[in-house]
Design a protein around this motif. Structure first.
Motif, PDB file in Angstrom:
ATOM      1  N   LYS A   1       2.537   8.828  -8.667  1.00  0.00           N
ATOM      2  CA  LYS A   1       1.872   8.393  -7.426  1.00  0.00           C
ATOM      3  C   LYS A   1       2.552   9.005  -6.209  1.00  0.00           C
ATOM      4  O   LYS A   1       1.889   9.485  -5.280  1.00  0.00           O
ATOM      5  CB  LYS A   1       1.983   6.864  -7.302  1.00  0.00           C
ATOM      6  CG  LYS A   1       0.782   6.090  -7.802  1.00  0.00           C
ATOM      7  CD  LYS A   1       0.893   4.658  -7.272  1.00  0.00           C
ATOM      8  CE  LYS A   1       0.317   3.684  -8.266  1.00  0.00           C
ATOM      9  NZ  LYS A   1       0.593   2.294  -7.980  1.00  0.00           N
ATOM     10  N   LEU A   2       3.888   8.982  -6.217  1.00  0.00           N
ATOM     11  CA  LEU A   2       4.639   9.524  -5.064  1.00  0.00           C
ATOM     12  C   LEU A   2       4.315  10.999  -4.868  1.00  0.00           C
ATOM     13  O   LEU A   2       4.183  11.482  -3.744  1.00  0.00           O
ATOM     14  CB  LEU A   2       6.152   9.356  -5.273  1.00  0.00           C
ATOM     15  CG  LEU A   2       6.674   7.920  -5.293  1.00  0.00           C
ATOM     16  CD1 LEU A   2       8.187   7.922  -5.504  1.00  0.00           C
ATOM     17  CD2 LEU A   2       6.326   7.205  -3.996  1.00  0.00           C
ATOM     18  N   ASP A   3       4.181  11.692  -5.993  1.00  0.00           N
ATOM     19  CA  ASP A   3       3.874  13.122  -5.943  1.00  0.00           C
ATOM     20  C   ASP A   3       2.584  13.359  -5.160  1.00  0.00           C
ATOM     21  O   ASP A   3       2.471  14.309  -4.381  1.00  0.00           O
ATOM     22  CB  ASP A   3       3.742  13.633  -7.381  1.00  0.00           C
ATOM     23  CG  ASP A   3       3.773  15.147  -7.447  1.00  0.00           C
ATOM     24  OD1 ASP A   3       4.226  15.778  -6.469  1.00  0.00           O
ATOM     25  OD2 ASP A   3       3.344  15.699  -8.477  1.00  0.00           O
ATOM     26  N   LYS A   4       1.633  12.454  -5.353  1.00  0.00           N
ATOM     27  CA  LYS A   4       0.348  12.617  -4.656  1.00  0.00           C
ATOM     28  C   LYS A   4       0.437  12.209  -3.195  1.00  0.00           C
ATOM     29  O   LYS A   4      -0.134  12.841  -2.310  1.00  0.00           O
ATOM     30  CB  LYS A   4      -0.717  11.750  -5.347  1.00  0.00           C
ATOM     31  CG  LYS A   4      -1.057  12.265  -6.734  1.00  0.00           C
ATOM     32  CD  LYS A   4      -2.414  11.754  -7.222  1.00  0.00           C
ATOM     33  CE  LYS A   4      -2.681  12.220  -8.631  1.00  0.00           C
ATOM     34  NZ  LYS A   4      -1.815  11.519  -9.628  1.00  0.00           N
ATOM     35  N   VAL A   5       1.177  11.106  -2.938  1.00  0.00           N
ATOM     36  CA  VAL A   5       1.167  10.501  -1.599  1.00  0.00           C
ATOM     37  C   VAL A   5       2.149  11.167  -0.626  1.00  0.00           C
ATOM     38  O   VAL A   5       1.822  11.382   0.542  1.00  0.00           O
ATOM     39  CB  VAL A   5       1.520   8.997  -1.714  1.00  0.00           C
ATOM     40  CG1 VAL A   5       1.703   8.376  -0.340  1.00  0.00           C
ATOM     41  CG2 VAL A   5       0.460   8.254  -2.507  1.00  0.00           C
TER      42      VAL A   5
ATOM     43  N   GLU B   1       4.979   6.457 -13.839  1.00  0.00           N
ATOM     44  CA  GLU B   1       3.705   6.184 -13.151  1.00  0.00           C
ATOM     45  C   GLU B   1       3.932   6.217 -11.637  1.00  0.00           C
ATOM     46  O   GLU B   1       3.168   6.836 -10.883  1.00  0.00           O
ATOM     47  CB  GLU B   1       3.224   4.803 -13.606  1.00  0.00           C
ATOM     48  CG  GLU B   1       1.884   4.375 -13.053  1.00  0.00           C
ATOM     49  CD  GLU B   1       1.672   2.872 -13.296  1.00  0.00           C
ATOM     50  OE1 GLU B   1       2.010   2.370 -14.392  1.00  0.00           O
ATOM     51  OE2 GLU B   1       1.207   2.206 -12.351  1.00  0.00           O
ATOM     52  N   ILE B   2       5.022   5.599 -11.210  1.00  0.00           N
ATOM     53  CA  ILE B   2       5.298   5.553  -9.772  1.00  0.00           C
ATOM     54  C   ILE B   2       5.609   6.947  -9.212  1.00  0.00           C
ATOM     55  O   ILE B   2       5.101   7.326  -8.151  1.00  0.00           O
ATOM     56  CB  ILE B   2       6.443   4.562  -9.491  1.00  0.00           C
ATOM     57  CG1 ILE B   2       5.886   3.146  -9.676  1.00  0.00           C
ATOM     58  CG2 ILE B   2       7.034   4.756  -8.102  1.00  0.00           C
ATOM     59  CD1 ILE B   2       6.871   2.039  -9.532  1.00  0.00           C
TER      60      ILE B   2
ATOM     61  N   THR C   1       6.504  14.605 -11.885  1.00  0.00           N
ATOM     62  CA  THR C   1       6.005  15.087 -10.593  1.00  0.00           C
ATOM     63  C   THR C   1       5.803  16.597 -10.682  1.00  0.00           C
ATOM     64  O   THR C   1       6.305  17.234 -11.614  1.00  0.00           O
ATOM     65  CB  THR C   1       7.028  14.843  -9.452  1.00  0.00           C
ATOM     66  OG1 THR C   1       8.121  15.757  -9.639  1.00  0.00           O
ATOM     67  CG2 THR C   1       7.562  13.428  -9.454  1.00  0.00           C
TER      68      THR C   1
ATOM     69  N   ASP D   1       0.827  -1.211   0.000  1.00  0.00           N
ATOM     70  CA  ASP D   1       0.000   0.000   0.000  1.00  0.00           C
ATOM     71  C   ASP D   1       0.867   1.269   0.000  1.00  0.00           C
ATOM     72  O   ASP D   1       1.576   1.549   0.971  1.00  0.00           O
ATOM     73  CB  ASP D   1      -0.888  -0.026   1.262  1.00  0.00           C
ATOM     74  CG  ASP D   1      -1.820   1.163   1.303  1.00  0.00           C
ATOM     75  OD1 ASP D   1      -1.802   1.967   0.339  1.00  0.00           O
ATOM     76  OD2 ASP D   1      -2.551   1.300   2.297  1.00  0.00           O
ATOM     77  N   TYR D   2       0.813   2.028  -1.073  1.00  0.00           N
ATOM     78  CA  TYR D   2       1.635   3.235  -1.192  1.00  0.00           C
ATOM     79  C   TYR D   2       1.325   4.287  -0.120  1.00  0.00           C
ATOM     80  O   TYR D   2       2.140   5.175   0.128  1.00  0.00           O
ATOM     81  CB  TYR D   2       1.446   3.873  -2.580  1.00  0.00           C
ATOM     82  CG  TYR D   2       2.299   3.243  -3.649  1.00  0.00           C
ATOM     83  CD1 TYR D   2       2.101   1.920  -4.042  1.00  0.00           C
ATOM     84  CD2 TYR D   2       3.309   3.960  -4.271  1.00  0.00           C
ATOM     85  CE1 TYR D   2       2.886   1.337  -5.028  1.00  0.00           C
ATOM     86  CE2 TYR D   2       4.105   3.380  -5.260  1.00  0.00           C
ATOM     87  CZ  TYR D   2       3.884   2.071  -5.628  1.00  0.00           C
ATOM     88  OH  TYR D   2       4.671   1.501  -6.588  1.00  0.00           O
TER      89      TYR D   2
ATOM     90  N   GLU E   1      12.997   4.655  -5.297  1.00  0.00           N
ATOM     91  CA  GLU E   1      12.328   3.731  -6.214  1.00  0.00           C
ATOM     92  C   GLU E   1      13.362   2.788  -6.818  1.00  0.00           C
ATOM     93  O   GLU E   1      14.416   3.230  -7.295  1.00  0.00           O
ATOM     94  CB  GLU E   1      11.595   4.569  -7.287  1.00  0.00           C
ATOM     95  CG  GLU E   1      11.137   3.823  -8.517  1.00  0.00           C
ATOM     96  CD  GLU E   1      12.243   3.628  -9.522  1.00  0.00           C
ATOM     97  OE1 GLU E   1      12.398   2.495  -9.979  1.00  0.00           O
ATOM     98  OE2 GLU E   1      12.958   4.602  -9.831  1.00  0.00           O
TER      99      GLU E   1
END
Ligand code: 3HC
Ligand code: NAI
Length: 694
Positions: free
Chosen positions: A399-403, A395-396, A426, A372-373, A384
């Motif tokens: 996601k990191l940018d959001k999380v 893509e990852i 990002t 779970d990110y 990463e």
């Protein structure tokens, strides 16, 4: 208080004279320090009220050794040996007070004193061998007289320090002071005076060296035990000979032998290379446009994406230094597999005795895993390490940018992809950086720190510090295909393959590179890394390379399948007729008439392209200085440190000679041998990479 020199004072505390040295940062035994100690002993001798002397250093450490910056210049009197003769010859007992790291000439000074006290964390060692020399101020003669021959051999030849307090039973130290060291040392000196104890000279002790007399097998066994590790190095053998001299000769003759063997090393190429490298490593930490006082971001927790070969190893680095780390995987199965590999690696270390079970448990407790990110939300840094695919990485990072929280460092372990392109996926490219670990990531010391166009300075400064914190050597590089190390490796690889088509066999190339001092040659290394990796990359790019492609088509992926360029009997690589046949066929298909190629040509054809590529890397501003490239090669690929690194090595040959050979190769083999403009320019000006100022 009397100033004896700029850095040394003499003070009196009742009956105790104190020689106090304050020469930041590490109290190196420079000329002014040596002179100060000499004068201090003389001052004590001249003062009837003084009954004993304490020698101590201010700041972070007791003497860290001779002043390495004075090496290679004429030594100004008094030399350390002479000063230590004065110290040992003092009729008033001299007590050394050790803290920090008493290394090299620092420990030798302590051993010339009549007593030693230390605080509980003080470490002592004779690291001269790491500079390609040997302890040259009596260390090889005095240490065995204190700790015994076998222990001294180990300390002198490994260069690794020990805790001073572990030498208490041997008399390496006489007392461990729990409270204030200065007060403890004075109290100890008072006690000596009260008890009328003499000025004990280690040089007059014989029992421990006598115990080894007439037992040459001690030395022969020791030589065998270090043969593999010390292959190619000159200093270890001279170190051993000095300890033999301590056993078989009277002290004064042993000192003369130490001097002779020291000189032999001191004027040699290897020690020049190793001393150069000492400073190269420290220089790499300095980034001209990132001020030393740049405020760092705190790193108290880490996340790693991908628990494969690299992710697992990277996680271990954090766990080893007590930073909690969470692995994030695509599937539970991959996660379980990744964590099981980490546990197995630690278990191997336990079974080898390099760590104990409690340490393993403590480290494993730092490692957690999830699919779970969301857990990455509070991590200070995320690295990463998923498959090498740009689409996936983007893509990852999206996601990191959001999380991830604001200010988190977002790093990629990519070995070939464009860090700027990854950063652009990002909204915070200034937080993105490449952290290129080398396999096995828990073992290899090098960390290429890849600076993107927009990477913030504090992210760079924090990453450089992080490297040190996880016991790596960080080198800042720029974005290009393969960065510094792999780009130069590719240049070597191309030529190695060409040599094989022209007439050499893989084992010939490997032998020359191994004999030069690398742990293995390019083909053995390819077998270790797996030939399938390159095969897939070539297929993706629509490229072919007949020899490795043919091996892969036969399922020969290298060590992991029991055969590649070589066949493997256990871990032993054995040249194989199958490979030879493939090579001969490939030469024929390429229309090449095979010829015999001598070792010198193999060496130059493999290594000069690296030097040339290094020059291009400098011109393109992708490495800050030539010595950074050398650090990459020594710590990332096992370039023999006694040859300094590829750029230092090229200088040692002379760039004019390198260019001349490259031109003749260009005439024979084509334009890839065109010397880089920087190389050409330095050579024509009679300069070396050492003169390159960027
Ligand atoms: N001489 C001159 N400068 C030295 C030095 C030395 N012996 N040891 C360290 N320095 C300098 C470093 O170059 C660095 O300078 P910089 O800040 O300008 O880059 C600064 O001191 C701090 O050093 P580090 O960054 O390495 O600091 P650390 O805290 O990480 O480590 C240390 C401290 C453990 C003392 C480490 O510096 C070290 O291992 N030093 C070398 C010790 C050594 O090899 N001693 C033997 C010298 S040879 C000898 O004694 C010959 C004798 O037998 C005759
Ligand atoms: P690997 O194949 O061993 O591991 C990759 C892992 O990533 C796998 O466990 C996979 O399940 C996981 N993964 C894939 N997609 C994911 C996702 N969406 N979320 C979470 N996890 C995911 O690969 P390896 O060798 O560890 O390489 C990883 C990266 O490190 C690559 O970028 C590679 O170029 C780089 N690298 C590899 C080196 C090597 O020698 N193997 C050396 C230096 C860098």
């Amino acid at each position: 208080m009397t100033a004896l020199t700029d850095y040394v004072n003499f003070e009196k505390r009742g009956r105790i004279g104190m020689i106090v040295v304050d020469y930041p940062p590490v109290n190196a035994l420079s000329h002014a320090v040596r002179l100060g100690i000499q004068k201090g002993i003389e001052a004590a001798a001249a003062d009837d009220a003084v009954k004993a002397v304490v020698l101590l250093c201010k700041g972070r450490t007791f003497f860290a050794g001779a002043d390495i910056t004075e090496f290679g210049k004429p030594m100004k009197d008094p030399g350390l040996r002479e000063v230590l003769e004065t110290v040992e010859g003092s009729t008033k007992p001299v007590v050394a007070a050790l803290h920090g790291t008493a290394l090299g000439g620092g420990l030798e000074t302590a051993l010339a004193c009549h007593y030693r006290v230390c605080n509980p964390t003080a470490r002592v060692g004779l690291p001269e061998v790491k500079l390609g020399i040997l302890p040259g101020a009596g260390g090889t003669q005095r240490l065995p007289r204190v700790v015994g021959v076998e222990r001294a051999l180990k300390m002198i030849v490994s260069g690794d320090p020990i805790l001073a307090k572990d030498g208490l039973s041997d008399g390496l130290v006489d007392e461990v002071v729990e409270g204030d060291l200065t007060e403890g040392a004075i109290a100890f000196a008072e006690k000596i005076v009260d008890e009328g104890r003499p000025a004990v000279k280690i040089s007059e002790r014989d029992e421990k060296v006598a115990a080894a007399r007439g037992k040459p097998e001690i030395f022969e066994n020791f030589r065998k035990s270090i043969a593999r590790k010390s292959r190619g190095f000159e200093a270890p053998e001279n170190c051993i000979k000095t300890v033999e001299a301590a056993v078989n000769m009277p002290f004064a003759e042993g000192m003369a032998e130490e001097r002779r063997l020291f000189e032999e090393l001191y004027v040699g190429q290897q020690s020049a290379a190793q001393r150069y490298f000492f400073f190269a490593e420290r220089q790499a930490a300095k980034i001209p446009d990132v001020p030393a006082d740049t405020k760092r971001r705190p790193i108290a927790s880490a996340g790693i994406i991908g628990a494969g070969t690299m992710g697992g190893g990277i996680a271990m680095n954090f766990a080893n230094v007590g930073i909690p780390v969470t692995l994030v995987e695509a599937t539970q199965e991959a996660l379980d597999r990744g964590i099981a590999v980490i546990a197995k690696n630690y278990a191997t270390s336990v079974s080898r005795g390099s760590i104990d079970q409690a340490t393993m448990d403590k480290r494993m407790a730092q490692i957690s895993g999830t699919t779970d990110y969301a857990v990455l939300a509070d991590k200070d840094i995320v690295i990463e390490a998923v498959f090498e695919e740009m689409g996936l990485k983007k893509e990852i990072f999206g996601k990191l940018d959001k999380v991830c929280k604001k200010g988190a460092i977002l790093a990629s372990n990519t070995s070939t992809l464009d860090v700027d392109e990854i950063a652009a996926s990002t909204s915070r490219p200034e937080d993105v950086i490449g952290l290129h670990f080398f396999s096995p990531a828990n073992v290899m010391r090098l960390l290429e720190i890849v600076r993107g166009k927009k990477t913030a300075k504090d992210v760079i400064a924090t990453s450089m510090d992080l490297a040190k914190a996880i016991r790596k050597v960080g080198v800042l590089v720029g974005v290009c295909d393969g960065f510094v190390g792999n780009r130069m490796l590719a240049a070597r690889g191309r030529e190695a393959e060409a040599l094989v088509l022209e007439g050499a066999m893989p084992e010939d190339v490997d032998r020359v590179i191994f004999d030069f001092g690398f742990p293995m040659g390019p083909f053995a290394m390819a077998d270790l890394a797996g030939l399938d990796v390159g095969w897939r990359i070539r297929q993706g790019k629509g490229m072919t390379s007949e020899v490795p492609d043919s091996l892969c088509e036969l399922g020969r992926f290298g060590q992991k399948t029991g055969a590649g360029y070589y066949k493997y009997e256990g871990r032993n690589a054995v040249p194989d007729q199958v490979t030879r046949d493939i090579v001969l066929k490939a030469s024929k298909n390429a229309g090449i008439e095979r010829r015999s190629i001598d070792d010198q040509e193999i060496l130059e054809r493999c290594l000069f392209p690296m030097v040339n590529e290094g020059a291009k890397i400098l011109e393109e501003g992708l490495a800050i200085r030539p010595s950074d490239i050398d650090v990459v090669w020594v710590y990332g690929y096992g370039w023999p440190v006694y040859r300094g690194g590829p750029m230092f090595w090229a200088d040692s040959i002379g760039l004019d000679k390198v260019v001349e050979r490259m031109r003749s190769f260009r005439d024979q083999f084509g334009d890839q041998w065109e010397p880089a403009p920087l190389l050409e320019r330095l050579a024509s000006e009679g300069k070396g990479f050492k003169d390159y100022k960027g």
